[in-house]
Write a protein that holds these residues in place. Structure first.
Motif, mmCIF file in Angstrom:
data_model
loop_
_atom_site.group_PDB
_atom_site.id
_atom_site.type_symbol
_atom_site.label_atom_id
_atom_site.label_comp_id
_atom_site.label_asym_id
_atom_site.label_seq_id
_atom_site.Cartn_x
_atom_site.Cartn_y
_atom_site.Cartn_z
ATOM 1 N N LEU A 48 -7.761 -5.131 21.254
ATOM 2 C CA LEU A 48 -7.084 -6.324 20.765
ATOM 3 C C LEU A 48 -7.979 -7.538 20.974
ATOM 4 O O LEU A 48 -8.895 -7.519 21.802
ATOM 5 C CB LEU A 48 -5.758 -6.533 21.514
ATOM 6 C CG LEU A 48 -4.769 -5.365 21.504
ATOM 7 C CD1 LEU A 48 -3.625 -5.637 22.472
ATOM 8 C CD2 LEU A 48 -4.233 -5.132 20.109
ATOM 9 N N ALA A 51 -7.056 -14.678 19.797
ATOM 10 C CA ALA A 51 -7.605 -15.553 18.765
ATOM 11 C C ALA A 51 -6.829 -16.863 18.699
ATOM 12 O O ALA A 51 -5.594 -16.873 18.787
ATOM 13 C CB ALA A 51 -7.573 -14.859 17.411
ATOM 14 N N ARG A 53 -5.118 -19.896 16.958
ATOM 15 C CA ARG A 53 -4.473 -20.093 15.668
ATOM 16 C C ARG A 53 -4.497 -21.558 15.234
ATOM 17 O O ARG A 53 -3.974 -21.902 14.172
ATOM 18 C CB ARG A 53 -3.037 -19.571 15.722
ATOM 19 C CG ARG A 53 -3.020 -18.041 15.833
ATOM 20 C CD ARG A 53 -1.638 -17.463 15.935
ATOM 21 N NE ARG A 53 -1.698 -15.993 15.903
ATOM 22 C CZ ARG A 53 -0.750 -15.208 16.359
ATOM 23 N NH1 ARG A 53 0.342 -15.720 16.883
ATOM 24 N NH2 ARG A 53 -0.885 -13.899 16.298
ATOM 25 N N GLN A 95 -11.996 -10.390 23.794
ATOM 26 C CA GLN A 95 -11.605 -9.058 23.336
ATOM 27 C C GLN A 95 -11.168 -8.247 24.538
ATOM 28 O O GLN A 95 -11.765 -8.349 25.616
ATOM 29 C CB GLN A 95 -12.776 -8.364 22.646
ATOM 30 C CG GLN A 95 -12.459 -6.953 22.173
ATOM 31 C CD GLN A 95 -13.624 -6.339 21.432
ATOM 32 O OE1 GLN A 95 -13.994 -6.784 20.356
ATOM 33 N NE2 GLN A 95 -14.223 -5.302 22.017
ATOM 34 N N GLU A 107 0.884 -8.766 27.640
ATOM 35 C CA GLU A 107 0.614 -9.730 26.560
ATOM 36 C C GLU A 107 1.288 -11.080 26.786
ATOM 37 O O GLU A 107 0.641 -12.126 26.749
ATOM 38 C CB GLU A 107 1.073 -9.141 25.220
ATOM 39 C CG GLU A 107 0.991 -10.119 24.058
ATOM 40 C CD GLU A 107 1.496 -9.517 22.751
ATOM 41 O OE1 GLU A 107 1.433 -10.208 21.724
ATOM 42 O OE2 GLU A 107 1.951 -8.354 22.766
ATOM 43 N N GLY A 283 -2.968 -16.109 19.686
ATOM 44 C CA GLY A 283 -2.323 -14.832 19.419
ATOM 45 C C GLY A 283 -3.118 -13.668 19.966
ATOM 46 O O GLY A 283 -4.337 -13.771 20.184
ATOM 47 N N ASP A 285 -4.105 -10.145 18.719
ATOM 48 C CA ASP A 285 -4.086 -9.453 17.435
ATOM 49 C C ASP A 285 -4.726 -8.065 17.546
ATOM 50 O O ASP A 285 -5.728 -7.871 18.229
ATOM 51 C CB ASP A 285 -4.854 -10.279 16.396
ATOM 52 C CG ASP A 285 -4.230 -11.665 16.201
ATOM 53 O OD1 ASP A 285 -2.992 -11.755 16.288
ATOM 54 O OD2 ASP A 285 -4.980 -12.626 15.966
ATOM 55 N N TRP A 286 -4.139 -7.135 16.811
ATOM 56 C CA TRP A 286 -4.643 -5.760 16.775
ATOM 57 C C TRP A 286 -6.030 -5.725 16.131
ATOM 58 O O TRP A 286 -6.283 -6.299 15.095
ATOM 59 C CB TRP A 286 -3.675 -4.922 15.962
ATOM 60 C CG TRP A 286 -4.117 -3.509 15.719
ATOM 61 C CD1 TRP A 286 -4.714 -3.013 14.608
ATOM 62 C CD2 TRP A 286 -3.979 -2.414 16.618
ATOM 63 N NE1 TRP A 286 -4.968 -1.676 14.746
ATOM 64 C CE2 TRP A 286 -4.535 -1.278 15.980
ATOM 65 C CE3 TRP A 286 -3.467 -2.272 17.909
ATOM 66 C CZ2 TRP A 286 -4.586 -0.018 16.569
ATOM 67 C CZ3 TRP A 286 -3.510 -1.026 18.494
ATOM 68 C CH2 TRP A 286 -4.058 0.084 17.843
ATOM 69 N N ALA A 287 -6.962 -5.028 16.794
ATOM 70 C CA ALA A 287 -8.313 -4.912 16.258
ATOM 71 C C ALA A 287 -8.751 -3.450 16.186
ATOM 72 O O ALA A 287 -9.909 -3.163 15.870
ATOM 73 C CB ALA A 287 -9.303 -5.696 17.137
#
Length: 288
Positions: A48, A51, A53, A95, A107, A283, A285-287
């Motif tokens: 993940l 990031a 926004r 990351q 999270e 956020g 975010d899925w990576a």
């Protein structure tokens, strides 16, 4: 936002971990993350990214790192930006890779604190930019979230500001109610001098130029000029003549700060930086 604050050493994990641990325990409650445990296999792994926004200044990424690490030692957290660095929307701040359960469970705690501290750093950077060209330094106050003072004051530093006192025990600040009880500025300073050690700085709050006139021969280390207009602040600075530090407070915003700084004060203290600065939206975010 193009502002990059000087990079400050992060707080030691030893100071931060108890705060993160308490926040995780609050969230885990009595049964743990029942959603994630029901849906995610124990051996599932994820990558993940944190990031931004919106534009701002990063701070508090170590809070996310510690949150994930407390939930699993098998988490790898890689920073992409330093605290104090300006970021644009979409910038990857860090990351994180590891067991999916640990990442999903940690999270909210990690993001809550990273968003909060980045918001404080961003607001501080805005004020620092607003007073650029003047000697005035932006400082925070004790108007902090209970339990988060060390983190929030760190975020102010990450945004290019500085810290006022950390607690009631590290400096004397004689305020209006102290003066009212003591009977006068002179009597209040006299009583403080009888008790304070030789290493303790003394600051006195004044609301009027008459109170400042009373304070000047007493020789405090700093004077807090509370809720004075810029012209009155300029007159106060002239009266002090460099004999003590001058600090302005009250009604400070990005719009009013330049005129306050132009008065010649040394410090501008801002309570809202730590009690109501908006968060920076970050956020997870899925990576992959």
């Amino acid at each position: 936002m193009a502002f990059d604050a000087p990079v400050h050493a992060p707080l030691p994990d030893l100071m931060v971990e108890p705060i993160i641990r308490a926040a995780l325990l609050e969230d885990l409650g009595r049964a743990g993350d029942i959603t994630t445990e029901a849906l995610v296999p124990a051996d599932h792994r994820s990558r993940l990214v944190l990031a931004a926004r919106q534009a701002g200044v990063a701070a508090g990424l170590d809070c996310a790192r510690i949150a994930f690490g407390l939930l699993s030692p098998d988490v790898r957290f890689t920073r992409r930006v330093a605290d104090g660095q300006a970021v644009a929307p979409g910038t990857v701040l860090a990351q994180v890779e590891g067991p999916s359960r640990a990442l999903l469970t940690g999270e909210r705690t990690g993001l809550n604190l990273a968003c909060r501290l980045s918001g404080i750093a961003t607001a501080t950077a805005g004020l620092v930019q607003a007073v650029a060209g003047h000697k005035a330094q932006i400082v925070c106050t004790r108007k902090t979230t209970p339990g988060l003072r060390a983190l929030e004051k760190y975020a102010v530093r990450a945004g290019g500001g500085a810290n006022h006192r950390f607690g009631l025990d590290d400096a004397v600040l004689v305020k209006d109610n102290h003066v009212a009880i003591a009977g006068s500025v002179a009597e209040a300073v006299k009583r403080v001098r009888e008790r304070a050690g030789h290493m303790v700085k003394i600051e006195v709050e004044v609301d009027t130029l008459a109170q400042l006139e009373e304070l000047l021969p007493l020789g405090a280390d700093a004077v807090l000029l509370d809720n004075m207009s810029p012209p009155m602040l300029a007159e106060a600075v002239k009266m002090v003549g460099g004999r003590m530090l001058t600090e302005a407070s009250g009604r400070v915003s990005r719009e009013t700060a330049p005129a306050i700084a132009a008065s010649g004060v040394d410090l501008i203290s801002v309570g809202w930086l730590t009690h109501s600065a908006p968060i920076l939206d970050i956020g997870l975010d899925w990576a992959g």
